[in-house]
Scaffold this active site. Structure first.
Site, PDB file in Angstrom:
ATOM      1  N   ARG A  44      -0.848  -6.392 -14.984  1.00 57.53           N
ATOM      2  CA  ARG A  44      -1.435  -4.570 -16.222  1.00 57.53           C
ATOM      3  C   ARG A  44      -0.906  -4.017 -16.829  1.00 57.53           C
ATOM      4  O   ARG A  44      -1.945  -2.992 -17.695  1.00 57.53           O
ATOM      5  CB  ARG A  44      -1.181  -3.869 -14.614  1.00 57.53           C
ATOM      6  CG  ARG A  44      -1.137  -4.186 -12.733  1.00 57.53           C
ATOM      7  CD  ARG A  44      -1.072  -2.666 -12.087  1.00 57.53           C
ATOM      8  NE  ARG A  44      -0.975  -2.692 -10.680  1.00 57.53           N
ATOM      9  CZ  ARG A  44      -1.515  -1.840  -9.907  1.00 57.53           C
ATOM     10  NH1 ARG A  44      -0.736  -1.582 -10.007  1.00 57.53           N
ATOM     11  NH2 ARG A  44      -1.672  -2.731  -8.706  1.00 57.53           N
ATOM     12  N   ASP A 153      -2.333  14.363  -6.203  1.00 57.52           N
ATOM     13  CA  ASP A 153      -2.072  13.358  -7.034  1.00 57.52           C
ATOM     14  C   ASP A 153      -1.348  13.635  -7.549  1.00 57.52           C
ATOM     15  O   ASP A 153      -1.266  14.304  -9.244  1.00 57.52           O
ATOM     16  CB  ASP A 153      -3.450  12.364  -6.910  1.00 57.52           C
ATOM     17  CG  ASP A 153      -3.191  10.579  -6.568  1.00 57.52           C
ATOM     18  OD1 ASP A 153      -3.416  10.225  -5.724  1.00 57.52           O
ATOM     19  OD2 ASP A 153      -2.199  10.320  -7.698  1.00 57.52           O
TER      20      ASP A 153
HETATM   21  C1  LIG Z   1      -2.930   3.857  -2.325  1.00 53.84           C
HETATM   22  S1  LIG Z   1      -3.650   5.616  -2.784  1.00 53.84           S
HETATM   23  C2  LIG Z   1      -3.683   5.858  -1.494  1.00 53.84           C
HETATM   24  C3  LIG Z   1      -4.914   7.350  -0.772  1.00 53.84           C
HETATM   25  C4  LIG Z   1      -5.293   7.835   0.039  1.00 53.84           C
HETATM   26  N1  LIG Z   1      -4.155   8.556   0.324  1.00 53.84           N
HETATM   27  C5  LIG Z   1      -5.790   6.551   1.413  1.00 53.84           C
HETATM   28  O1  LIG Z   1      -4.846   6.724   1.992  1.00 53.84           O
HETATM   29  O2  LIG Z   1      -6.554   6.485   0.497  1.00 53.84           O
HETATM   30  C6  LIG Z   1      -1.370   5.803  -3.049  1.00 53.84           C
HETATM   31  C7  LIG Z   1      -1.790   7.292  -4.337  1.00 53.84           C
HETATM   32  O3  LIG Z   1      -0.320   7.625  -4.022  1.00 53.84           O
HETATM   33  C8  LIG Z   1      -0.231   8.103  -5.440  1.00 53.84           C
HETATM   34  N2  LIG Z   1       1.295   8.623  -5.851  1.00 53.84           N
HETATM   35  C9  LIG Z   1       2.323   7.428  -6.456  1.00 53.84           C
HETATM   36  N3  LIG Z   1       3.051   7.822  -6.462  1.00 53.84           N
HETATM   37  C10 LIG Z   1       2.779   9.043  -6.561  1.00 53.84           C
HETATM   38  C11 LIG Z   1       3.682  10.655  -6.025  1.00 53.84           C
HETATM   39  N4  LIG Z   1       5.314  10.417  -6.846  1.00 53.84           N
HETATM   40  N5  LIG Z   1       3.763  11.892  -5.567  1.00 53.84           N
HETATM   41  C12 LIG Z   1       2.152  11.916  -6.076  1.00 53.84           C
HETATM   42  N6  LIG Z   1       1.400  11.030  -5.858  1.00 53.84           N
HETATM   43  C13 LIG Z   1       1.714  10.167  -5.600  1.00 53.84           C
HETATM   44  C14 LIG Z   1      -0.846   7.486  -7.093  1.00 53.84           C
HETATM   45  O4  LIG Z   1      -1.139   7.968  -8.088  1.00 53.84           O
HETATM   46  C15 LIG Z   1      -2.168   7.171  -5.863  1.00 53.84           C
HETATM   47  O5  LIG Z   1      -3.296   7.319  -6.209  1.00 53.84           O
END
Ligand SMILES: C[S@@+](CC[C@H](N)C(=O)[O-])C[C@H]1O[C@@H](n2cnc3c(N)ncnc32)[C@H](O)[C@@H]1O
Length: 276
Positions: A44, A153
């Site tokens: 990445r 996010d």
């Molecule tokens: C796999 S996506 C999930 C998206 C959606 N909730 C779904 O289930 O389709 C995970 C998201 O969590 C966010 N994320 C990771 N660590 C985080 C944190 N500490 N606080 C807020 N968001 C976070 C990432 O940027 C990413 O966009």
């Protein structure tokens, strides 16, 4: 080129570089990278390291470790987070929300009461927009009610994309045709759906900046990336802003763990009612 020369498109990546990057990511996001993720991190970040003009990862690591945090560190974090999402992902949650939870919330809102829904790791916005579509399908005049969806996010680029509300054809076609025709014409979110949502950057590791509590929280497919202690603390924070009787949806492979579980009762597939 002989076999012992590095490939011209790659730069040296040591275990120490990996540990330093994993440490920054964990400290700032809660995301835990086991040693088996070294190749993933390399894949990445390699292009990014080269584009930024660093000859090796060690120099890049020194740069992203600098204080105060710089744009390169934010870019690294954005590149390492997994943002996979889709409209109507895990459709059983939206079926449950629409059939069992939403009608009562709309009754409340129509009585003039405040209703708040939070998509707590919204990635590029498909999750909160799916919620908005379901709200508008039952209440086309929802914009006149005190019903709002907060979408947050950690990744500012995701927040920007969500707020923009424009999706590629491959993404838009995930939506059932009649819903797409109503709410995503020309692959752009309809103003009525946009108007229900506020997009904000928010790190779930930080104390939550809310005054009121939420009727429904979608916190799906984010805690799986955290270490167990961070996971427990995150669920505690989430439950602390969930109203008594409120509804929580977690991701398909997530279970609420730790003290927060005492305030929740499973009432569906990775779905919980708040009993506090
Ligand atoms: C796999 S996506 C999930 C998206 C959606 N909730 C779904 O289930 O389709 C995970 C998201 O969590 C966010 N994320 C990771 N660590 C985080 C944190 N500490 N606080 C807020 N968001 C976070 C990432 O940027 C990413 O966009």
């Amino acid at each position: 080129m002989t076999l012992d020369q590095p490939h011209p498109d790659s730069c040296a990546f040591s275990d120490r570089d990996f540990s330093a990057i994993a440490e920054i990511l964990h400290r700032e996001t809660g995301i835990f990278l086991g040693d088996n993720k070294k190749n993933l991190v390399y894949a990445r970040l390699n292009a990014l390291v080269r584009r930024a003009g660093f000859g090796c990862f060690a120099d890049y690591v020194a740069h992203v470790s600098a204080r105060p945090p710089n744009a390169a560190r934010q870019e690294m974090i954005s590149t390492l987070t997994t943002n996979v999402t889709s409209f109507y992902r895990e459709p059983h949650h939206f079926e449950d929300f629409s059939a069992r939870v939403l009608p009562a919330l709309l009754e409340k809102a129509k009585r003039g009461e405040r209703v708040r829904i939070w998509s707590a790791a919204c990635a590029s916005g498909e999750e909160p927009y799916t919620i908005a579509f379901e709200v508008l399908r039952q209440a086309p005049d929802a914009g006149r009610l005190d019903l709002k969806i907060l979408a947050t996010d950690i990744d500012p680029e995701m927040v920007r994309r969500g707020a923009r509300g424009v999706y590629a054809e491959a993404v838009a076609k995930q939506i059932p045709p009649h819903i797409r025709a109503a709410f995503l014409p020309e692959n752009t979110v309809a103003p009525a759906a946009k108007a229900l949502i506020s997009f904000r950057q928010l790190n779930l590791l930080n104390p939550l900046p809310f005054n009121g509590a939420f009727d429904v929280i979608f916190c799906r497919n984010v805690t799986i990336y955290f270490d167990p202690l961070t996971r427990e603390k995150t669920w505690q924070q989430i439950v602390s802003v969930l109203k008594p009787g409120g509804q929580l949806y977690a991701g398909h492979s997530e279970r609420v763990s730790g003290p927060a579980a005492k305030s929740l009762k499973l009432n569906g597939l990775t779905a919980y009612r708040c009993t506090k």
